[in-house]
Scaffold this motif. Structure first.
Motif, PDB file in Angstrom:
ATOM      1  N   MET A   1       0.831  -1.197   0.000  1.00 24.40           N
ATOM      2  CA  MET A   1       0.000   0.000   0.000  1.00 24.40           C
ATOM      3  C   MET A   1       0.871   1.254   0.000  1.00 24.40           C
ATOM      4  SD  MET A   1      -2.950   1.057   2.752  1.00 24.40           S
ATOM      5  CE  MET A   1      -1.716   1.233   4.054  1.00 24.40           C
ATOM      6  N   ILE A   2       1.942   1.221   0.816  1.00 25.15           N
ATOM      7  CA  ILE A   2       2.852   2.386   0.854  1.00 25.15           C
ATOM      8  C   ILE A   2       3.545   2.581  -0.500  1.00 25.15           C
ATOM      9  CG2 ILE A   2       4.972   3.264   1.885  1.00 25.15           C
ATOM     10  CD1 ILE A   2       4.092   1.905   4.509  1.00 25.15           C
ATOM     11  N   THR A   3       3.965   1.460  -1.106  1.00 26.86           N
ATOM     12  CA  THR A   3       4.645   1.549  -2.402  1.00 26.86           C
ATOM     13  C   THR A   3       3.720   2.093  -3.480  1.00 26.86           C
ATOM     14  OG1 THR A   3       6.050  -0.328  -1.821  1.00 26.86           O
ATOM     15  CG2 THR A   3       5.885   0.237  -4.156  1.00 26.86           C
ATOM     16  N   THR A   4       2.487   1.580  -3.476  1.00 30.79           N
ATOM     17  CA  THR A   4       1.506   2.033  -4.471  1.00 30.79           C
ATOM     18  C   THR A   4       1.226   3.518  -4.321  1.00 30.79           C
ATOM     19  OG1 THR A   4       0.489  -0.154  -4.521  1.00 30.79           O
ATOM     20  CG2 THR A   4      -0.809   1.686  -5.393  1.00 30.79           C
TER      21      THR A   4
ATOM     22  N   SER B   1       4.393   9.907  -7.121  1.00 33.35           N
ATOM     23  CA  SER B   1       5.445  10.212  -8.105  1.00 33.35           C
ATOM     24  C   SER B   1       4.842  10.472  -9.482  1.00 33.35           C
ATOM     25  CB  SER B   1       6.444   9.046  -8.187  1.00 33.35           C
ATOM     26  OG  SER B   1       7.071   8.864  -6.945  1.00 33.35           O
ATOM     27  N   LEU B   2       3.843   9.647  -9.841  1.00 27.36           N
ATOM     28  CA  LEU B   2       3.190   9.830 -11.131  1.00 27.36           C
ATOM     29  C   LEU B   2       2.422  11.150 -11.191  1.00 27.36           C
ATOM     30  CD1 LEU B   2       1.900   6.221 -11.890  1.00 27.36           C
ATOM     31  CD2 LEU B   2       3.732   7.453 -13.059  1.00 27.36           C
ATOM     32  N   THR B   3       1.933  11.559 -10.017  1.00 29.54           N
ATOM     33  CA  THR B   3       1.235  12.845  -9.980  1.00 29.54           C
ATOM     34  C   THR B   3       2.203  13.985 -10.238  1.00 29.54           C
ATOM     35  OG1 THR B   3      -0.375  11.973  -8.410  1.00 29.54           O
ATOM     36  CG2 THR B   3      -0.203  14.372  -8.568  1.00 29.54           C
ATOM     37  N   TYR B   4       3.399  13.877  -9.625  1.00 31.28           N
ATOM     38  CA  TYR B   4       4.406  14.927  -9.828  1.00 31.28           C
ATOM     39  C   TYR B   4       5.007  14.890 -11.222  1.00 31.28           C
ATOM     40  CZ  TYR B   4       4.301  15.790  -4.787  1.00 31.28           C
ATOM     41  OH  TYR B   4       3.914  16.112  -3.525  1.00 31.28           O
ATOM     42  N   PHE B   5       5.081  13.696 -11.814  1.00 29.09           N
ATOM     43  CA  PHE B   5       5.764  13.561 -13.110  1.00 29.09           C
ATOM     44  C   PHE B   5       5.122  14.405 -14.213  1.00 29.09           C
ATOM     45  CE2 PHE B   5       5.905  11.364 -17.236  1.00 29.09           C
ATOM     46  CZ  PHE B   5       7.258  11.513 -17.516  1.00 29.09           C
ATOM     47  N   PRO B   6       3.785  14.343 -14.451  1.00 26.25           N
ATOM     48  CA  PRO B   6       3.216  15.183 -15.505  1.00 26.25           C
ATOM     49  C   PRO B   6       3.416  16.671 -15.254  1.00 26.25           C
ATOM     50  CG  PRO B   6       1.657  13.483 -14.824  1.00 26.25           C
ATOM     51  CD  PRO B   6       2.768  13.499 -13.822  1.00 26.25           C
ATOM     52  N   GLU B   7       3.381  17.082 -13.958  1.00 22.03           N
ATOM     53  CA  GLU B   7       3.549  18.499 -13.662  1.00 22.03           C
ATOM     54  C   GLU B   7       4.955  18.976 -13.989  1.00 22.03           C
ATOM     55  OE1 GLU B   7       1.243  20.720 -12.786  1.00 22.03           O
ATOM     56  OE2 GLU B   7      -0.165  19.088 -13.130  1.00 22.03           O
ATOM     57  N   ALA B   8       5.936  18.091 -13.858  1.00 23.75           N
ATOM     58  CA  ALA B   8       7.319  18.462 -14.153  1.00 23.75           C
ATOM     59  C   ALA B   8       7.668  18.256 -15.622  1.00 23.75           C
ATOM     60  CB  ALA B   8       8.269  17.643 -13.275  1.00 23.75           C
TER      61      ALA B   8
END
Length: 603
Positions: A102-105, A111-118
């Motif tokens: 659960m923590i990994t997911t 991380s995926l949320t931050y990736f498109p923003e960057a």
């Protein structure tokens, strides 16, 4: 006995195979472990059973007891304790692996949320119906930059229909979208476990500009090669005119005003360096699809005026005002004032000088680049080469005409005619040919070939040419041979072909009965028909031993109405009509000639 290839001990060739096999086994084992621990139930089962087995082994070794029998007794005495004793080795690993997953997911999602923003590219998520449900920071910035009203306006017009045909897991694109000056390229995708579409878009404006520039450069280069190839294929020393070539080159370089096709110049200043080192030339532009050379002669002294056209002496120079470090107003100071008046506000230019020919091309719109510069340089070098050829051709042409003129005058040396007779026949013939609308090359050729109509008289005895009274039969027969003599003298040289044709046929009559071939009608070359009327007119105007000089009016009357010697039917009716239509010009040519003769006599 050991032989090559029969060594039974593990050698160097077997070591890589052993290592590869071990790597494959390790990879499979690791994949199994990853798979098990990615599933909490499997991981808990494996760890729980493992713990119970270890406990059973430990009890057997230490006290020689039976772990399973003990669990059964525990169930009898306290079944709750026994249940926990059995389940805890399973529950604790299950809880740990579940929480870890659960923590990994959650971390991955963050991380995926931050990736498109960057991501510097546009990233969008679309609903199943095509509605944008997420756009990243780059997409928002592009909306502000392009001024569009919403994220849908960033996407291709038919994107809703297009996404319905997307195969899950298969990227669809790139699809281009142009917004103003911005060029975007999109890729669409859909994943089997998602009820949404993912879009990535990239700003390819600079790439598109480079592609356009490359395409235009390729088109320009192709056109230039075709243009040069045509010029070389059609180059003829006799008909080549550098001025005509210049206009054709300008037509290739100048913009036609449609705004389509390759980047072309709006104006071109072309100048030649004279013996004093000054550059003199004219500005060219296109009006209604036709190249126009502006009448004002612009003269620049490179030692005094360090203007743009003087910069390309060593190599091609290109300039965009945005790169000059000055304002557009200050940029104008680098150009001759007459150039500024004709061109208007100058934004960018390319200049190059090859030999004595300098070209300064002015552009508007997109920036000029190396592709544009190389095309101008190529045409400039070719133009200068043709200029040098043109100068040599002109030198040869002048020497040839001087020789022809000397030969024609030599033929008149023993005749009653002065040297002006041959000049006048040239001018009459040239004027008549122009009225008839014949090809320009033919008209130009007539202007120096007509004077050799009587060149065969150099073979006729001087006593016959100078005889005051009527000729005897043999003398007349000899005189009538001069057309054939002339044709033989002039020979078969292509340059003298028209002159030989005139010499042979200018005494033929349109209705027959002339000499030496008794030709008639259109069987007589047009050159001979023209010179016949020109020669007879001039003979009538001059005094002879057997007649006085006639006035223009009397000469025209004899030619158009006839007398005891001349019959109007001897002339081609079309040629005669052309001659009559310009009789004032014919009279002026004769009068100007008399003035020249008097001027020379006075000297």
């Amino acid at each position: 006995m050991d032989t090559p290839g029969n060594d039974q001990t593990p050698g160097k060739g077997q070591e890589p195979q052993m290592a590869e096999g071990q790597a494959r086994e390790g990879s499979v084992t690791w994949k199994i472990i990853e798979y098990v621990f990615d599933k909490p139930f499997l991981a808990a089962s494996a760890v729980g059973f493992g713990i119970h087995i270890l406990l059973a082994v430990n009890e057997f070794i230490t006290i020689r007891g039976n772990y399973i029998t003990d669990l059964g007794q525990d169930f009898v005495t306290n079944y709750i304790y026994a249940t926990f004793k059995i389940l805890i080795p399973f529950l604790i690993p299950f809880a740990i692996t579940s929480i870890g997953k659960m923590i990994t997911t959650r971390s991955n999602k963050t991380s995926l949320t931050y990736f498109p923003e960057a991501n510097p590219d546009i990233v969008m998520k679309l609903s199943h119906s095509g509605e944008p449900i997420y756009i990243n920071r780059s997409a928002k910035g592009m909306m502000e930059c392009t001024g569009v009203s919403g994220p849908e306006a960033l996407l291709p017009e038919n994107y809703r229909e297009m996404i319905q045909d997307i195969v899950p897991g298969t990227p669809h694109g790139p699809i281009r979208k142009t917004i103003g000056q911005t060029e975007l390229a999109y890729t669409f995708n859909c994943f089997p476990d998602e009820l949404a579409y993912f879009v990535s878009g990239r700003d390819i404006t600079q790439k598109a500009r480079l592609e356009d520039a490359l395409a235009h450069a390729h088109e320009n280069f192709t056109n230039m090669v075709d243009f040069l190839d045509e010029k070389l294929d059609t180059f003829e020393e006799e008909t080549f005119r550098f001025d005509a070539h210049t206009m054709e080159m300008m037509d290739h370089l100048l913009d036609d005003g449609t705004g389509s096709g390759p980047h072309r110049a709006t104006h071109i200043f072309m100048a030649e360096r004279d013996s004093a080192g000054s550059l003199k030339g004219h500005i060219y532009k296109k009006e209604a699809g036709r190249v126009v050379g502006l009448p004002e002669l612009i003269e620049i002294d490179p030692s005094q005026d360090r203007v743009a056209i003087t910069l390309g002496e060593k190599d091609v120079v290109l300039s965009n005002w945005e790169d000059s470090g000055s304002t557009l107003e200050e940029y104008q100071r680098g150009f001759h004032h007459m150039v500024r008046q004709r061109v208007g506000t100058i934004e960018r230019f390319i200049t190059y000088r090859s030999g004595d020919v300098a070209i300064l091309a002015f552009f508007k719109g997109r920036r000029v680049d190396d592709f544009d510069a190389r095309e101008l340089k190529g045409l400039s070098v070719f133009s200068n080469s043709l200029k040098r050829i043109s100068d040599k051709v002109e030198e040869t042409r002048n020497a040839f005409r001087y020789t022809v003129d000397a030969l024609a005058r030599a033929a008149e040396a023993n005749d009653e005619d002065t040297g002006e007779h041959i000049v006048r026949v040239n001018d009459y013939s040239h004027a008549i040919a122009e009225v008839l609308g014949l090809e320009q090359s033919f008209i130009d050729n007539m202007h120096y070939s007509a004077q050799m109509h009587d060149v065969g008289k150099v073979h006729v005895h001087p006593d016959i040419l100078r005889k005051k009274g009527p000729l005897t039969g043999p003398e007349r027969k000899e005189m009538m041979m001069h057309p054939e003599y002339g044709a033989r003298i002039l020979g078969e040289s292509p340059r003298l072909a028209l002159a030989a044709e005139i010499a042979l046929t200018h005494h033929e009559n349109f209705t027959g009965g002339g000499y030496p071939g008794d030709l008639k009608g259109n069987g007589i070359p047009i050159s001979g028909r023209i010179v016949k009327v020109a020669d007879i007119y001039d003979a009538l105007r001059q005094a002879r031993s057997y007649k006085p000089a006639f006035s223009h009016e009397r000469a025209m009357e004899i030619i158009t109405r006839g007398d005891h010697i001349t019959n109007p039917s001897d002339f081609d009716p079309e040629v005669l009509a052309a001659f009559v239509s310009i009789e004032r010009e014919i009279s002026r040519i004769y009068d100007d000639s008399l003035l020249r003769e008097k001027s020379w006599t006075a000297k």
